[in-house]
Each structure stands twice: as structure tokens, then as C-alpha cells.
Design a protein around this motif. Sequence first.
Motif, PDB file in Angstrom:
ATOM      1  N   ASP A  65     -21.980  60.846  47.209  1.00 50.75           N
ATOM      2  CA  ASP A  65     -22.181  59.641  46.191  1.00 50.75           C
ATOM      3  C   ASP A  65     -22.893  58.451  47.056  1.00 50.75           C
ATOM      4  O   ASP A  65     -22.513  57.744  47.802  1.00 50.75           O
ATOM      5  CB  ASP A  65     -20.729  59.083  45.783  1.00 50.75           C
ATOM      6  CG  ASP A  65     -21.159  58.046  44.606  1.00 50.75           C
ATOM      7  OD1 ASP A  65     -22.056  57.591  44.415  1.00 50.75           O
ATOM      8  OD2 ASP A  65     -20.041  57.561  43.968  1.00 50.75           O
ATOM      9  N   THR A  68     -22.684  53.499  46.203  1.00 50.03           N
ATOM     10  CA  THR A  68     -21.225  53.033  45.941  1.00 50.03           C
ATOM     11  C   THR A  68     -21.251  51.781  46.427  1.00 50.03           C
ATOM     12  O   THR A  68     -21.976  51.079  47.045  1.00 50.03           O
ATOM     13  CB  THR A  68     -20.367  53.883  46.584  1.00 50.03           C
ATOM     14  OG1 THR A  68     -20.185  53.442  48.111  1.00 50.03           O
ATOM     15  CG2 THR A  68     -20.644  55.520  46.504  1.00 50.03           C
ATOM     16  N   LYS A  83     -12.750  59.076  44.070  1.00 51.28           N
ATOM     17  CA  LYS A  83     -14.046  59.943  44.524  1.00 51.28           C
ATOM     18  C   LYS A  83     -13.445  61.371  45.087  1.00 51.28           C
ATOM     19  O   LYS A  83     -14.179  62.241  44.360  1.00 51.28           O
ATOM     20  CB  LYS A  83     -14.584  59.265  46.024  1.00 51.28           C
ATOM     21  CG  LYS A  83     -15.225  57.959  45.574  1.00 51.28           C
ATOM     22  CD  LYS A  83     -16.170  58.163  44.634  1.00 51.28           C
ATOM     23  CE  LYS A  83     -16.550  56.694  43.928  1.00 51.28           C
ATOM     24  NZ  LYS A  83     -17.565  55.767  44.631  1.00 51.28           N
ATOM     25  N   GLN A  86     -13.330  63.734  42.033  1.00 55.17           N
ATOM     26  CA  GLN A  86     -14.558  63.958  41.679  1.00 55.17           C
ATOM     27  C   GLN A  86     -15.306  65.228  42.573  1.00 55.17           C
ATOM     28  O   GLN A  86     -16.188  65.581  42.177  1.00 55.17           O
ATOM     29  CB  GLN A  86     -15.693  62.894  41.354  1.00 55.17           C
ATOM     30  CG  GLN A  86     -14.950  61.876  40.424  1.00 55.17           C
ATOM     31  CD  GLN A  86     -16.108  60.744  40.378  1.00 55.17           C
ATOM     32  OE1 GLN A  86     -17.189  61.165  39.824  1.00 55.17           O
ATOM     33  NE2 GLN A  86     -15.722  59.659  40.606  1.00 55.17           N
ATOM     34  N   HIS A 254     -29.835  53.200  40.551  1.00 58.14           N
ATOM     35  CA  HIS A 254     -29.545  53.031  39.420  1.00 58.14           C
ATOM     36  C   HIS A 254     -30.689  52.845  38.199  1.00 58.14           C
ATOM     37  O   HIS A 254     -30.421  51.905  37.702  1.00 58.14           O
ATOM     38  CB  HIS A 254     -28.223  52.073  39.134  1.00 58.14           C
ATOM     39  CG  HIS A 254     -28.527  50.850  39.553  1.00 58.14           C
ATOM     40  ND1 HIS A 254     -29.391  49.909  39.357  1.00 58.14           N
ATOM     41  CD2 HIS A 254     -27.370  50.224  40.418  1.00 58.14           C
ATOM     42  CE1 HIS A 254     -28.952  48.941  40.066  1.00 58.14           C
ATOM     43  NE2 HIS A 254     -28.048  48.966  40.744  1.00 58.14           N
ATOM     44  N   TYR A 287     -26.479  56.896  37.159  1.00 51.16           N
ATOM     45  CA  TYR A 287     -25.337  57.339  36.868  1.00 51.16           C
ATOM     46  C   TYR A 287     -25.342  57.849  35.256  1.00 51.16           C
ATOM     47  O   TYR A 287     -26.217  57.396  34.518  1.00 51.16           O
ATOM     48  CB  TYR A 287     -24.283  56.322  37.230  1.00 51.16           C
ATOM     49  CG  TYR A 287     -24.602  54.808  36.573  1.00 51.16           C
ATOM     50  CD1 TYR A 287     -24.392  54.520  35.329  1.00 51.16           C
ATOM     51  CD2 TYR A 287     -25.070  53.965  37.680  1.00 51.16           C
ATOM     52  CE1 TYR A 287     -24.874  53.232  34.789  1.00 51.16           C
ATOM     53  CE2 TYR A 287     -25.373  52.509  37.007  1.00 51.16           C
ATOM     54  CZ  TYR A 287     -25.285  52.368  35.704  1.00 51.16           C
ATOM     55  OH  TYR A 287     -25.588  51.182  35.487  1.00 51.16           O
ATOM     56  N   SER A 369     -22.937  56.869  41.669  1.00 46.64           N
ATOM     57  CA  SER A 369     -21.964  56.485  40.692  1.00 46.64           C
ATOM     58  C   SER A 369     -21.870  54.897  40.432  1.00 46.64           C
ATOM     59  O   SER A 369     -21.814  54.297  39.156  1.00 46.64           O
ATOM     60  CB  SER A 369     -20.441  56.658  41.197  1.00 46.64           C
ATOM     61  OG  SER A 369     -20.077  55.806  42.210  1.00 46.64           O
ATOM     62  N   GLY A 371     -20.035  53.028  41.097  1.00 45.39           N
ATOM     63  CA  GLY A 371     -18.553  52.487  40.620  1.00 45.39           C
ATOM     64  C   GLY A 371     -18.099  51.129  41.266  1.00 45.39           C
ATOM     65  O   GLY A 371     -18.435  50.851  42.460  1.00 45.39           O
ATOM     66  N   ARG A 381     -17.486  55.184  35.200  1.00 42.04           N
ATOM     67  CA  ARG A 381     -18.482  55.838  36.532  1.00 42.04           C
ATOM     68  C   ARG A 381     -17.551  55.950  37.582  1.00 42.04           C
ATOM     69  O   ARG A 381     -17.985  56.904  38.336  1.00 42.04           O
ATOM     70  CB  ARG A 381     -19.685  54.970  36.379  1.00 42.04           C
ATOM     71  CG  ARG A 381     -19.595  53.781  36.925  1.00 42.04           C
ATOM     72  CD  ARG A 381     -21.004  52.843  36.855  1.00 42.04           C
ATOM     73  NE  ARG A 381     -20.761  51.549  37.616  1.00 42.04           N
ATOM     74  CZ  ARG A 381     -21.601  50.740  37.319  1.00 42.04           C
ATOM     75  NH1 ARG A 381     -22.672  50.816  36.900  1.00 42.04           N
ATOM     76  NH2 ARG A 381     -21.542  49.670  37.854  1.00 42.04           N
ATOM     77  N   THR A 385     -18.407  60.045  37.329  1.00 36.13           N
ATOM     78  CA  THR A 385     -19.575  60.379  37.222  1.00 36.13           C
ATOM     79  C   THR A 385     -20.098  61.793  37.462  1.00 36.13           C
ATOM     80  O   THR A 385     -20.780  62.413  36.611  1.00 36.13           O
ATOM     81  CB  THR A 385     -20.309  59.456  38.423  1.00 36.13           C
ATOM     82  OG1 THR A 385     -20.367  58.029  38.027  1.00 36.13           O
ATOM     83  CG2 THR A 385     -21.941  59.953  38.714  1.00 36.13           C
ATOM     84  N   PHE A 386     -19.459  62.392  38.838  1.00 36.16           N
ATOM     85  CA  PHE A 386     -19.991  63.706  39.053  1.00 36.16           C
ATOM     86  C   PHE A 386     -19.454  65.023  38.157  1.00 36.16           C
ATOM     87  O   PHE A 386     -20.469  65.651  37.718  1.00 36.16           O
ATOM     88  CB  PHE A 386     -19.474  63.936  40.728  1.00 36.16           C
ATOM     89  CG  PHE A 386     -20.246  62.873  41.462  1.00 36.16           C
ATOM     90  CD1 PHE A 386     -21.413  63.153  42.145  1.00 36.16           C
ATOM     91  CD2 PHE A 386     -19.770  61.817  41.641  1.00 36.16           C
ATOM     92  CE1 PHE A 386     -22.250  62.500  42.727  1.00 36.16           C
ATOM     93  CE2 PHE A 386     -20.708  60.789  42.491  1.00 36.16           C
ATOM     94  CZ  PHE A 386     -21.805  61.256  43.282  1.00 36.16           C
ATOM     95  N   ASP A 443     -15.481  64.761  33.101  1.00 38.59           N
ATOM     96  CA  ASP A 443     -14.879  63.692  33.398  1.00 38.59           C
ATOM     97  C   ASP A 443     -13.890  63.503  32.249  1.00 38.59           C
ATOM     98  O   ASP A 443     -13.908  63.846  31.188  1.00 38.59           O
ATOM     99  CB  ASP A 443     -15.644  62.671  33.357  1.00 38.59           C
ATOM    100  CG  ASP A 443     -16.836  62.718  31.938  1.00 38.59           C
ATOM    101  OD1 ASP A 443     -17.095  63.691  31.532  1.00 38.59           O
ATOM    102  OD2 ASP A 443     -16.699  61.565  31.329  1.00 38.59           O
TER     103      ASP A 443
END
Length: 498
Positions: A65, A68, A83, A86, A254, A287, A369, A371, A381, A385-386, A443
Motif C-alpha cells: 500500500d 497510507t 490491511k 486485504q 491519489h 484509490y 489506499s 485510508g 478505502r 481498496t485492494f 471489498d
Amino acid sequence: MSASRKNYDWIIAGGTVVDGSGQPGYVADVGVVGEHIVDIGDLSGEQAARRIDATGLVVAPGFIDVHTHDDASLIIRPEMRAKLSQGVTMVICGNCGISGAPYSYVGDPPGLLRLVFKSDKFIASSLQQYMAKVSAAEPAINAAFLTGHATLRMNVMGEGEQLERAATDSEIGQMRAQLIECLEQGSLGLSTGLFYQPARAAPTQEIIEIAAPLKDFNGVYTTHMRDEADQVVESLNEAFEIGRAIDAPVIVSHHKCQGPQNFGRSVETLAMFEEARKQQQVSLDVYPYTASSTVLNEAMVHNSISTLITWCEPHPEYCARELTEIVREMGCSLTEAIERLQPAGAVYFSMDEDDVRRIMCAPGCMIGSDGLPEDEHPHPRLWGTFPRVLGKYVRELKIMSLEEGVHRMTGLSARQFGIKNRGLIEAGKFADLTIFDPRTIVDSATFEQPTTPATGIAYVIVNGKMAWENGANTNNRAGKVLRRQDLNNDLNNQSFAE
Ligand code: ZN
Ligand code: CU
């Protein structure tokens, strides 16, 4: 087939190896000894302490990720469920100009830093000390850190109105010296958040002068740009200009085109990346959502179709509620309501689905993400996300192949951040592995229920230890704090002391 018999700790048998390079997947066994992947091939005749039947599953490198704000979360909740659930095995922290170090401040952090650091337990006057705090918490996944320009500014210039001007030469010198110290201690580079108050008065030249040492350390420059709405083109030009001036890779965080009046402009912005790539290293992350999230900010509200409150210190009862409803209830103007809610955070529905898809498929675009783990009611997210990329965008919408989707969260990310010993399934690399069901991965987190774990992740291995199995954490917390200097060394190059 391996020539000599090894005592494998793990053999992950019969899965489809999607190795992170973007190349087509193939059925093979993966053998792990200690912290490393040692063999890929037919290991059916070999012995292992434990064998996992991965038939029908995909065996991928652990997801990285790249964007973050998990800096404090690694200490507060080292299980890192958001995390691991995911398939994420490594997080890059310190984004958007916001890092927990170097910051010598007494008391709980003020201003923008509150987005990530609610208490002074999560700040430190040096990166080394911050890393020690994270190591002591024994996180379940790996972490690396960027140094935040907003943090450097607050450390050197103070808070509030003191930040509403360009830094002086002497302040720039201090920030640069502190960045060098962080880079020596293992920072991956400098991040900026030029949109935000601690940094918005910083002219382009200030960033260029502070960031100049990145080149000597192979550091990267990541940026939450000055503007992601009407001025997105000007902001991209600024980011690229900084990269050329300091001769370092630029990573645009992003990437988006915010506000209905800017929908569709990713055609223009992605063409700019292509053009820039002819003369410098540029890349980006994204994302998979049409809503963003950050602190509550009136300009962002105006560029959004709707706004949802994610945290609110004076009025926690307004969390998870629509801003327009709150304004009606308060019986005041929007501006006044926003003032009364501060400090607060929000989700902004402000992007075009076609832009999100176009950006996700762009050359050099990684998955990150963004996040926000400290939010009361976070953007989904953080938890989604993943698996959302692999479930919604790869399997359902088929906007890219599975191999490409995995590449954008593993091999590509590793390459762009200078991580040589992770991100691929290859003999000698660290055994960070995510084993998932490509037919079911998706998700589950939504804007209403944002902390629901994703489905489809069967096993996650971190540094050769099983970290996630049967939908839950194991007792292993084998994550490491990774300094930039640690990212080059694999089994084939053991020149580093640990
Ligand atoms: Zn940001
Ligand atoms: Cu961010």
C-alpha cells in the motif's frame, strides 16, 4: 525443480503464481525457507514443515500500500487488520506532507497533524525514534516512511498563522538538514501536501531547495498537489518542475480531477504524464473510489456533490452524517456550520467514475489506499481498496487483467519506490505472499459500513510467517520497519547487517 533437498518451512502447492511482474500467471509450487522465497516450480517430491493447498487460488506477492496514513495505527493497532485482511503486507507512511517525525513538540499535535496523530505518543523528534516506537509495537506488516514537508514546517516555523508565509533561507536550511537526517535514518523521501494550510504558503522554490538532497539518497518526491480541482494542470506542472529541478522521481499522490466541472479532465492530465515521462521519472497512485476524504474544508465542500462527516471533535454525534442535513439542523450558514464542527474530517463525493478508471489503467499508476485509520467513520478505502481493484475493476468490469492489477499493487510499486527485495515472487525475495481466490475476492466495506473486512483473502504470509488465515490474524506479528537501506538486500545480496 530444486536440485538439492531443502527443509522448506512452507510449500504453497498448486496455485496460480501471479508473480507481480505483470507477466501471465502459471501454475507452480512456491517454497519458502525462513524469511525468503527459495524455489518456484514442481516441489511435489519435497518435504515441508507445512504445505498449503493453493489449488484454484492465486499466489501473489504481498500487496504494497504505497499511500497510507498508518503511521500511528502501526502503534495503536499493530495487528493491522484493516490491511492484512486485504492482503497488504507493507505500508508506506508519511504521505501528504504529514509524518510523525521529525517533530519536537510538547503536547498533542495541532492542526493538520491531528488527521493522523491524535496524541503526542505518536510523534518523535527523529525518524529513528519514531521507527523504534513502531518496532516496539511489533506490527503484523512491514512499514516504511516518508518525511512530511508539513511536519518539517511545523517543526521549524511553528503553528497557525506562523505558517502563512514562505520560509526564510535559514528556515529552509534547517528543514533541509532535518530531511537529510531522516534520509540517513532510512526515510524513502519527501512528501508534500501543498493544498494544506501548513504548506500552502510555501512557494515552489521552497520545495526545490528543501528537496535538493533527495537525489544523493535515491529518494522520491511524493506530492498531494496544491490543487486537484480547477488548477489540476497548473499543479501537475509544478510537481513536474520540482522533479526536474531536483532530479528525483516524482510520484503524484491519489491522482484525481475533483469537482463536476473537471470531470473528464484525466484525458488531459494523463497526457501530461506521458509527455513528462519523456524527460523525467513520473508516476502516480490512485484509490478505486469516486469519493475522497480528508479534513473538513469549505473549498472541498464546494467542489463536491455531497459531503459526509467522518470525525468531529466538538460534535462526535455528527459522524457518518451528511453535511447538508447538519447545516439544516444547526440552522446556520454552511460556512458557520463548518467552523463550528472543526476540527473535523469528511468524505467528499467529487469524482467521475470514468476518470477513476482511466487513471487506474494509466502507465505507472500504482494502487494506494490513502485510508485514514484514526477516523471515527472512515472512508471505506481503508478496508476495501485492494480487493475492490481485483474484484470490481479486474473481475467484474475487466478494465485490466488480473496480472496487471496485481502488478500495480506489487512489482510496479516496488520498482517505483526503489524496493528491490520485495514485490515479486522470485527466488531470493522476501516471502511476503498473498494467497487469494480470484473468483470471490471483493471489498465489503461501504460508506455506511466502512470497517467490514473484504472477502477472498485466504492466507497472508509476512517475512515467511503466516500472518492471516481463516479470516483472522494469527499470533505472528512478523512485520519489520524498513529503512531505505534495507530495501536493496535479498538472499542473493546479503551485504547488510541486521
Ligand atoms: Zn493527500
Ligand atoms: Cu494521503
